[in-house]
Design an enzyme around this catalytic site. Structure first.
Site, PDB file in Angstrom:
ATOM      1  N   GLY A 300      -4.354  -1.509  -0.388  1.00  0.00           N
ATOM      2  CA  GLY A 300      -5.122  -1.596   0.846  1.00  0.00           C
ATOM      3  C   GLY A 300      -4.262  -2.027   2.030  1.00  0.00           C
ATOM      4  CG  ASP A 301      -2.285  -5.683   1.823  1.00  0.00           C
ATOM      5  OD1 ASP A 301      -3.443  -5.855   2.243  1.00  0.00           O
ATOM      6  OD2 ASP A 301      -1.741  -6.444   1.003  1.00  0.00           O
ATOM      7  CB  ALA A 302       0.245   0.431   1.296  1.00  0.00           C
TER       8      ALA A 302
END
Length: 364
Positions: A300-302
């Site tokens: 999700g951060d990516a």
């Protein structure tokens, strides 16, 4: 209009060192942790980190927004991304500095002399990831650092502000300072990530304080559902597309820019709602062979990193979503939120060359 470097993207949240280890559910049971969850550590969780270090483990530069900052810089031209947070004066902090320097991300940490650098225990069980975070120094970030003569000029120079929701547990005045700076300038953009279900569940007033300033807000389906449950009223219990549309229509401080809501759903289509539009849109995700999936922690951060890079670059909403999905797909092939170096020829097999105009032939 594409990015010109000069640290146009400023990210604020909690710098952490991830301690990742496999778990056969014994640690989950010992510390009463759920197999797929994210929580803040309590006193009873403190021995967990030594337990993880006693096993075969990996130390990875983490903290959700710091992961996103590294992901965005992976795509953007040099000197585009600045990250701010608080660390201790210790070896863990030096590891974080080194990882960010290697990724091309400039860090301006506040250094706390009393607390150690924050840690996140990552218990891996199959495809499940249980995150238990001890904020420590990350919890000591102060507004006076952001507004100091050394840092505030960098804030003023930046045009895009990205804040992870975890920072709503730390220093809301700093978040609001960035939000109001963006709202006061029509050329600036404020982007918020809800980050975890417990943020809207237990920090609702802080979420509500920032929401009028969201130009873009990113969440996954669980976080969006938790927000709707906490919000109550007509949106409680609704489907993801309805939640996205409702969220997009919230009162907004800068009425000159329509709010965009982005909700990821794992392998299901990404849902996007734009303020003033009646129905949300869906964007299919990029397919990946299950055999290629190594670690979903930080996916999700990516996604946020790729998406935000697209916004900074002035790409269309559709292109920015695709960039987020591409970077998330790349990330889950690696251990933790890391971005493997690729030759440009390899990269172009999987992505439109128009979306990555700054990558040299010998990089990435």
């Amino acid at each position: 209009m594409g990015s010109t470097g000069d640290y146009q993207l400023l990210c604020l949240e909690n710098p952490l060192l991830d301690i990742q280890a496999e778990d056969d559910e014994s640690l989950l049971s010992k510390y009463s942790l759920k197999p797929n969850d994210a929580i803040l550590a309590e006193d009873s969780h403190m021995p967990l980190y030594d337990d993880l270090l006693s096993r075969k483990h990996h130390l990875i530069a983490g903290g959700a927004a710091q992961n996103t900052a590294r992901g965005a810089q992976y795509i953007l031209p040099p000197s585009s991304v600045l990250f701010i947070g608080c660390v201790g004066r210790d070896d863990y902090a030096e590891q974080l500095r080194s990882a960010c320097a290697a990724a091309g991300v400039r860090v301006e940490y506040r250094v706390d002399e009393t607390q150690p650098t924050g840690r996140c225990g990552v218990l891996i069980n199959g495809s499940n990831r249980s995150l238990c975070t001890h904020l420590a120094a990350a919890n000591e970030y102060k507004l006076d650092h952001l507004q100091s003569p050394e840092i505030w000029p960098l804030v003023q120079k930046a045009k895009f502000y990205y804040v992870g929701g975890y920072h709503l547990t730390v220093c809301v005045p700093a978040v609001m300072a960035l939000a109001k700076e963006a709202a006061s300038n029509p050329e600036k953009v404020f982007i918020m990530n809800l980050s975890a279900p417990f943020i809207p569940q237990f920090f609702k007033s802080q979420v509500d304080e920032t929401s009028p300033y969201w130009d873009y807000v990113i969440a996954n389906e669980t976080e969006a559902a938790a927000w709707a449950e906490a919000e109550g009223g007509d949106v409680k219990g609704k489907g993801i597309k309805e939640i996205a549309t409702y969220m997009a229509g919230l009162k907004k401080a800068n009425e000159g820019r329509k709010r965009v809501v982005v909700i990821t759903q794992g392998t299901d289509p990404t849902v996007v709602a734009v303020q003033g539009e009646k129905e949300a849109m869906e964007f299919p995700v990029r397919t990946i062979d299950e055999k290629e999936i190594f670690d979903t922690n930080g996916a999700g951060d990516a996604f946020a990193g790729g998406f935000v890079a697209g916004i900074v670059e002035g790409k269309s909403l559709e292109e920015s979503i695709d960039m987020g999905q591409w970077l998330a797909k790349l990330s889950i092939k690696e251990l933790g939120p890391q971005y493997v170096l690729l030759k440009r020829a390899q990269l172009l097999k999987d992505i439109s060359p128009a979306l990555f105009t700054h990558m040299k032939d010998t990089e990435y």
